[in-house]
Structure formats: C-alpha cells, structure tokens
Enzyme design. Structure first.
Site, PDB file in Angstrom:
ATOM      1  N   TYR B 106       5.636   8.211  -8.438  1.00 10.00           N
ATOM      2  CA  TYR B 106       6.623   7.858  -9.466  1.00 10.00           C
ATOM      3  C   TYR B 106       6.036   7.025 -10.603  1.00 10.00           C
ATOM      4  O   TYR B 106       6.423   7.177 -11.752  1.00 10.00           O
ATOM      5  CB  TYR B 106       7.810   7.111  -8.844  1.00 10.00           C
ATOM      6  CG  TYR B 106       8.740   8.017  -8.097  1.00 10.00           C
ATOM      7  CD1 TYR B 106       9.394   9.050  -8.755  1.00 10.00           C
ATOM      8  CD2 TYR B 106       8.964   7.860  -6.746  1.00 10.00           C
ATOM      9  CE1 TYR B 106      10.237   9.900  -8.086  1.00 10.00           C
ATOM     10  CE2 TYR B 106       9.810   8.710  -6.054  1.00 10.00           C
ATOM     11  CZ  TYR B 106      10.456   9.730  -6.731  1.00 10.00           C
ATOM     12  OH  TYR B 106      11.296  10.562  -6.063  1.00 10.00           O
ATOM     13  N   GLU B 199       0.530   4.698  23.004  1.00 12.65           N
ATOM     14  CA  GLU B 199       1.092   5.723  22.123  1.00 12.65           C
ATOM     15  C   GLU B 199       2.580   5.500  21.847  1.00 12.65           C
ATOM     16  O   GLU B 199       3.037   5.706  20.722  1.00 12.65           O
ATOM     17  CB  GLU B 199       0.887   7.114  22.744  1.00 12.65           C
ATOM     18  CG  GLU B 199       1.497   8.238  21.920  1.00 12.65           C
ATOM     19  CD  GLU B 199       1.392   9.606  22.578  1.00 12.65           C
ATOM     20  OE1 GLU B 199       0.634   9.722  23.567  1.00 12.65           O
ATOM     21  OE2 GLU B 199       2.071  10.525  22.105  1.00 12.65           O
ATOM     22  N   ASP B 251       0.081   9.837  26.298  1.00 10.89           N
ATOM     23  CA  ASP B 251       0.657  10.828  27.201  1.00 10.89           C
ATOM     24  C   ASP B 251      -0.451  11.713  27.760  1.00 10.89           C
ATOM     25  O   ASP B 251      -1.496  11.891  27.116  1.00 10.89           O
ATOM     26  CB  ASP B 251       1.658  11.731  26.441  1.00 10.89           C
ATOM     27  CG  ASP B 251       3.009  11.044  26.254  1.00 10.89           C
ATOM     28  OD1 ASP B 251       3.262  10.049  26.957  1.00 10.89           O
ATOM     29  OD2 ASP B 251       3.789  11.512  25.396  1.00 10.89           O
TER      30      ASP B 251
END
Lengths: 543, 363
Positions: B106, B199, B251
């Site tokens: 912007y 995580e 995981d």
C-alpha cells in the site's frame, strides 16, 4: 363440402393484403419504410438530371391513434426532375406503374415503394395524399390530392390545382398522413439519414422530427457519379417470359437481327456462332458437307471450314415469331449454355467511386484512417454488378465490441436483417487477426453492391442473398482494404510502442533519481537530463 | 543496571543493514549522475540456480546472476520499485518503525508507483533481500504470522519507547509473541540449558502448565506450524548466542518432519539468505518409529501425504540415516500420528515419559 370461390384481385389489393413483403410490417417499420421509399425516389429524381439532391423531410405529430401509435404527417420535398402532370395520378395512385421497369441501376426496382407508403397512409388514416410537382422550365405547378381505389388499382383525383410557377421551381413535394410509432423507429430513421448521407456525399439532407429536432447532413462535394445508362438484357439473364415479350415486340424478321438488337453485347459474329451452336442455323462446307461449330474457324468475320479453309455456307435463320413454345424454351437454355457471350459491360452501373466513397465516410465518421476499394465489374446470372468496400478506424467510429457494418445496395442503406446479409457473413468468416484488427477496435466496414438487379432475398430489400459470385467479390474487396488497414495498424502500433516506451522512461527515471537521492542521503538530485535525452534519441532512431 | 551477559548482535546487525541500503543508494545515484543507466547485478533465484550446500547445511544460490538495468524497458519499473523499497526500508529502520508486506504494497501508492498485486511487491522485497543478503525482518518488514516463546530468558528491548526495558519471558502464562519488538531485543540472561520448539499451540500450553520449562530447564518456542522466518532466526540466536541445544517436536507425519527440517536446514525459498537456520537443532519426534514403539493411535497417510514423502525422499536435506530411516518407516506403516495422540496414555504421559526419553535419545 366447403365452397371454394375464385376471385381476381388487383395489384394494389394484393399489396394491401400483403404489405409485410414490402416492409410495412408494423407501425415502427412502416414509418421507416415510408420515409425511406420517398427519400429514395427523390434522390433518383435529382440524380437523373445530374443535379446535387436537395431533400427536406419533415415528420410532424398529428394526434394519438392508439396506445402505442400516433398519426404523423410526412412531407418530403426534393429538387428533382419533377413529374409531368399527366403522370402524377398514376405515378402515385397506381401500384406497379412507374418509370423504373428498365434495365439500369436504380434505387427502387419494383416501382412500389412510394405508392406503398401512400397506400399505407390511406388505409391507416383514410386521408388523401397531396402531390405537388413541376418539371423544369414549366410555368405551372400542379397540385393533386389523390387517393387510391384499392380494389381497382386506380387513382382517384380528389382535387387538382394549378399554381403559377413564378420562381421557376422544379421538383416534387409529397405530403400525406400515416399511422406509426416514431419513438421506436427513431434510431433506425436517424441511422438511415446518416448512412444515406455517407453514400450520397453530394446531397443535402434535412430531417425535422416530430419533436422539432433538426438533423442536417450537408454535402461536401458537388461531384456526382456518372448516371447509369440504360441497357439491354444480357443473354445469360433472360427467362422464357422475357423472350416471349421480346419476340412479340420485335420488328426483326430473322434470328440474327433479333439477337443483335435485343441483347446486351451480342454482335453479328457472336450471334452467328450462337445460332450454329444452338442448331438454329446450319453450316456446310462445299467439300466436307455439314459442319458443327467446333469444325469451323472464323477468319476476318467469315465462317470457314477448319479442314480445307474454304468458306462455309450458312443457312438463313428463322423468323423469331415462328418459334414454337418448345423452341423458345430450348433457346433460353442454349442462351445460358453458350460460353462465348461477352460479359455484361458495367456502363449501366453507377458505382460511387473511390473518391466519393472516401468523402462520404470522412464526412460522416471523421475517422483517423480510411481505405476504400472498388472492385472491377463482375456478373452473376447475366446481371452485372460492382462491389465497393471501405474500412474506417477511429475518429467518431464507436468501439462497441464488434465491427460497425454499413451495408448498401445501389446507394440505399440496408438497416434490417444484418445477420443474414452476405457481407456480414464474409466479414464474420474473415480472419481479421491476420490484419491486426479485432472487433473491440473502433472499426467500421462499408460494403456497397450496385447492380441492375441487386440479389435481394426479399421484397423488403433488406439484405443481399449469398450468391457465390457476390460473396467472392465482397471477400476480395475486403481483403484489399484489410491489407491497407493492416499497414496502418502496424504503423500506429509502432508509434504507440515508442510513445509508451518514452512514457515509461520519463516516468521512472526521475523517480529512481528521487529515491536514490534519499537512499544515498544526498541533498541534490542527480542530473538525469542527459539520460532522458538519450532515451528520446534511441526512440527517434527506431522510428 | 544489570550488566549484559551476552554479546550484543542486534545493534551491530542493524547498522550493517543501514550501511548496505545506503551503499545501494550511492551506487545508483552515482551511475545516474554520470549519465549512465543504473544497473544492479544479483544472484539468480531461479530453481536451476538453487543448490544444497552440505557444508553450510542449507540451500544456497549458485553462480548464475541476473542483471537488472534501467536501460531495459522491461526492467525500468521493477528497478524503480526496488530502489523505492530500499528507500522505504531505510526510512523504517532509521525511524525505528516496523511494517508488513501488506504495508509495503500500500505504501508504494503514495509515490505513484502502485504494485500490480501483492505478489509483485513481495517479489521486489525478495529482490532487495537477495541484493543486500539480509532478510526482510532485518529491514523491519515483518510477516503477519506470529509465533510465541516462553521460558526463563530475560531480554532487553531496543524498540523506541522501550529501550532498556527488560522482560522475563515467563512473565506471561500464554507466552510472549515473537514479533518485531522481541526479534530486535537483546538477550540479557537465562538459566535455561535447552530450547524445545513445538509445532502446535495446544501442546505448547500443556508444556507450560506442566512446568516443562522448569522440569527440563528449557525455553519453549511455539512455531505454530511452519516456523516464520523471524522465529527461525530467533531460534538460531538462542542456539548461537546462548549456546543452547535445540530440540524440535512436531506431529508424526511428512509435514511435521519438514517443519523440523526447515528449522535445521532452511528452505529453498530463502536460499539467498543466511542465518535463518539452526544446523545443530534436533528433530526429537514424533518419529515414525515412535508411532510403532509407543503404539500410538494413528490415521492412514493419504495420497498427498505419500506424494510429499516421495518428494522428501529425493530432497538432498534428507540424506542422513535418521531421516532416511523415518521416511522408510512412514512408507512402510503408511500411518501418521499427531502429538496429541499421547493423550491416550493420560494427559501428562507425554511430559512424564515421552519427552525425557526423547530428549535423552536425541542429545
């Protein structure tokens, strides 16, 4: 068992019952058709004298007729040839009576339009039409109030006045009332005047609409195309009916003279060859007996035997009036089969010409670029025709997502049924991308077909049939102007590219200077004048 | 005032960034001033020029370079955008303000230099990173993604208004956001002897509740999925400046495995940058072999998982025996398990049993 009655109807009765085929389909079409037919008569009347047409059309509101239709008074004035007072009642009050049943290029072909307009006015408002006319050099002006006796196809003279022609006025004024829907017809009518002005750049057209709005189309040239010459029918274009009429009329007593005098571009030798070809004359050699047409040579206009070179003897030809019906039919077929007739000459045609076409397009569209092309005369079924095309880019041509198409036949704009027209089909089939042209560009394409017999599909005369000969001419013409616009496109593309290039540099280089000054923590911006100049130099070299 | 225990890195780094930006400006300015089209040469970031460097243990760019010259009509706009981005970064740095990639997009509009889209402006920022050799966080342009840290580490802020203020990272039970202020802070002191990166947010909270930071003397870092660059850099600093070993828990699936790998070896997208990775960090779990050994509840690997595994198998970063073994095991068992799967043995099992075992195993 139902009773079937048979009755004869008059020509005007027929068109009264079938006014759709002449274009008077509904109130909006009718008002358009009425204006168009009268304006075209006026243009023809002026052009026949080679006078630049001066036409004034006024449509004024007279009253409400129904929820959607109104009564209008239509007045059309011209400076044309005028009509001899003797012919005025029939010319305006009798359907299928007129001056146009001849073989030359004319706007109208049926002698129907003006009368249909008046007939339509009469059946919708039941008021007489006023026709005022004076031919050149006459001391009097004749003023008729006419109605049509529809059942008998006869004019009824309601009133007749004779005025003094002090100012030596010449021309015709037609005024009558009709029912119509101007609001709906308006766009087409305005379009019609604009397009008429485009292909008649030597005409002054004025139109005042019921709201009092004035549309004025001023001539840009005094030049006019050569008026067409009248011509005889070409052998390829005749039918049995025409042959029978010619045989009835002819003063000539043998086929040779008959062919020479009643057909277009048929001379003595061609006539002889044809007669031998069709078996109406037999040739024989004193040595070799009977000769067929391919056993003969023509030496200095004399028939000779191809084997011995001796002059062949020809039997005398028949009296055309003695031909049986079967022989006439056979003659017609042979006329179409014989390959040695010369193609019709285009003297009977009056194309606009490249100069006038350009002037007309420039006047009405004021384009950035225009290319026009006139094809050489061609024929279909014995009818000569000439195709003229033009292409215009930019200026007042709108971009509307598809090409703006202007179709003309014998200088008449064709405004309805565009999709069915042969030109539109050709335009749609062309690979325009090859020519750097796309439908989203402001491009107008103009196709003008002129002919002694324009191959219209309908009596309404709104679109040209897809005849292979016509299609080929239109396609070749369009290819020629397309090549020209391609050159133009290449040029503007290049200029555009350069402009853009220059724009990019002169936009960004100062910004780089500004940002790098701040980034480097300097006070004074770097001098980039030299750089900017070098960009322009590079640009110029490439142009 | 307490004396700093560790060598300061942030202030030096900022100075270097500013100097690099300025020299880019001077170079461009001089080229313009002498009547030449300015040009910049930088390493190419095309895939053919990205190589894995086993010594550095991260991706690097090869010898190929691209030249961006303002003489070329197609380059002049991106060149301008680049110099603008550099100027914008310099202003941010010198005014000690931060912004985001979206801000960059912007802000350009104020200079009548609109970017066509976010991607275009992101590319220019990446160009600037490549030229300067610093990541965008160094010139104060931060991503939106945020992760968190918790543990006994005292930091000292350097951001305006907070200069000199210190904070102990146990002071907030939800952890402290790894944002621009924390990223630019100096480390003051710590009692921790290791870093545990996690995580998922759920497990991060569990670890704080279960006092893992005390029980295991550790600083906990939440990566919140794939770790943002600022977080990767922060982990590296914890490792390099405080000398703390780093253990990564994810995981038990190809994606979790790769989260650990990016912390260790970096990503191909950041091949033009250094010091975002922590080569000595360890992936401590959940391994495929853990799934088998701990008999964890599992889900099947789906097609996308298998495709990812095949990609990882060909990836040069995965050549060490541990990684190869785990990839093979995943392919064999065709199952995956989340960190939360340990809850089948009770909520504290993961902290009481699994964590100590794995920390020991991957030491």
């Amino acid at each position: 068992v139902a009773q079937v009655t048979f009755e004869e109807i008059s020509a005007s009765d027929f068109f009264y019952r079938n006014r759709d085929i002449a274009g008077f389909t509904n109130p909006s079409r009718a008002i358009f058709a009425a204006i168009r037919e009268l304006v075209e008569n006026s243009l023809d009347a002026a052009e026949s004298l080679k006078i630049p047409p001066e036409i004034y059309v006024r449509l004024s509101f007279e009253g409400e007729a129904s929820k959607e239709t109104q009564i209008y008074k239509l007045r059309v004035e011209d400076n044309g040839s005028g009509i001899h007072p003797r012919h005025i009642p029939s010319a305006f009050g009798q359907v299928l009576f007129g001056s146009k049943y001849k073989l030359k290029q004319q706007r109208g072909t049926f002698g129907l339009g003006g009368k249909m307009a008046i007939l339509y006015g009469q059946i919708t408002t039941h008021q007489p039409a006023t026709v005022t006319s004076s031919v050149g050099g006459m001391a009097k002006i004749y003023d008729f109030r006419l109605m049509i006796d529809i059942q008998r196809n006869r004019p009824i003279i309601v009133d007749r006045k004779i005025l003094m022609n002090k100012e030596q006025w010449r021309g015709t004024i037609v005024e009558f009332c009709l029912e119509g829907d101007y609001l709906r017809a308006m766009p087409k009518i305005v379009d019609y005047f604009k397009q008429t002005a485009m292909v008649n750049p030597y005409a002054n057209l004025t139109f005042v609409d019921p709201k009092g709005r004035l549309y004025k189309f001023t001539r840009v040239t005094g030049e006019m195309p050569e008026p067409p010459k009248e011509t005889l029918p070409h052998p390829y274009g005749v039918d049995v009916e025409l042959l029978q009429r010619l045989i009835q009329l002819t003063p000539y007593r043998n086929m040779l003279e008959f062919l020479r005098n009643h057909f277009h571009r048929v001379g003595e030798i061609t006539a002889q060859k044809f007669l031998i070809f069709s078996g109406l004359v037999t040739a024989s050699c004193p040595e070799h007996g009977a000769l067929s047409s391919d056993q003969m040579n023509w030496v200095e206009g004399r028939p000779t035997c191809s084997r011995c070179g001796k002059e062949a003897k020809l039997s005398s030809s028949k009296n055309p009036k003695r031909l049986s019906h079967e022989e006439i039919v056979k003659l017609m077929h042979n006329l179409k089969k014989f390959r040695e007739f010369l193609p019709p000459d285009a003297g009977c045609l009056s194309p606009l010409g490249e100069e006038l076409l350009t002037a007309g397009i420039q006047k009405e569209l004021n384009p950035e670029f225009v290319a026009v092309h006139q094809r050489r005369p061609a024929t279909y079924a014995g009818h000569p025709f000439i195709v003229e095309v033009g292409i215009a880019y930019g200026g007042e041509v709108p971009s509307k997502g598809s090409f703006l198409t202007y179709r003309f036949a014998n200088r008449i704009p064709l405004l309805y049924d565009e999709a069915s027209d042969v030109s539109v089909k050709v335009i749609n089939d062309m690979n325009w991308r090859r020519y750097k042209v796309s439908p989203d560009m402001p491009i107008a394409i103009l196709v003008h077909v002129c002919s002694t017999k324009v191959p219209y599909k309908t009596v309404g005369k709104e679109f040209i049939a897809d005849r292979p000969e016509v299609r080929r001419e239109v396609a070749n013409g369009l290819r020629e102007v397309a090549r020209q616009i391609q050159h133009f496109m290449t040029r503007i593309e290049h200029v555009d590219r350069e402009k853009k290039r220059m724009g990019v540099f002169s936009k960004y280089l100062p910004k780089i200077a500004q940002f790098s000054t701040s980034l480097a923590g300097k006070q004074r911006p770097p001098d980039i004048e030299k750089l900017l100049k070098s960009v322009h130099k590079i640009g110029e070299e490439e142009v | 005032l307490e004396k700093k225990k560790f060598k300061s890195s942030m202030i030096e780094r900022k100075k270097e960034v500013l100097a690099n930006l300025e020299s880019l400006g001077i170079k461009t300015y001089d080229q313009l001033d002498s009547g030449n089209f300015p040009a910049i040469t930088m390493p190419s970031r095309s895939t053919e020029n990205i190589f894995y460097d086993p010594q550095l243990r991260q991706f690097i760019l090869g010898d190929r370079s691209v030249r961006r010259s303002a003489r070329n009509i197609r380059h002049v706009k991106p060149f301008t955008q680049l110099i603008w981005a550099a100027m914008f970064s310099k202003e941010l740095s010198s005014q000690r303000k931060t912004s985001t990639l979206r801000d960059v997009y912007y802000s350009a509009q104020a200079y009548e230099m609109s970017f066509q889209d976010q991607q275009e402006s992101n590319n220019i920022v990446t160009d600037l990173e490549t030229i300067l050799g610093f990541s965008r966080e160094d010139f104060n342009i931060f991503p939106e993604e945020r992760s968190a840290v918790f543990g006994d580490l005292t930091i000292e802020y350097t951001v305006p208004g907070y200069e000199g203020r210190t904070l102990n990272l146990t002071s907030h039970p939800d952890g402290v956001l790894i944002g621009p202020a924390l990223t630019s802070s100096e480390f003051v002191k710590t009692t921790a002897d290791k870093v545990i990166a996690i995580e998922k947010g759920g497990l991060f909270t569990r670890f704080i509740e279960e006092n893992v930071h005390k029980k295991f003397n550790s600083i906990l870092v939440l990566t919140a999925g794939q770790a943002p660059r600022a977080t990767r850099h922060f982990i590296r600093r914890l490792n390099a400046e405080l000398n703390l070993p780093v253990y990564v828990f994810t995981d038990g699936d190809p994606w979790g495995m790769h989260i650990a790998m990016v912390i260790i070896s970096g990503s191909a997208n950041a091949a033009h940058l250094r010091e975002l990775n922590t080569p000595d960090a360890k992936w401590s779990g959940v391994w495929a072999t853990d799934i088998v050994n701990y008999k964890l509840p599992t889900d099947p690997l789906d097609e996308i998982d298998m495709k990812r595994l095949n990609e990882l198998e060909r990836d040069p970063r995965y050549k060490d025996p541990l990684w190869r073994r785990e990839i093979k095991t995943f392919m064999k068992i065709k199952r995956k398990a989340e960190q939360e799967a340990f809850s089948r043995y009770g909520l504290t099992y993961i902290v009481d049993e699994y964590l100590p075992a794995k920390l020991e195993e991957t030491k």
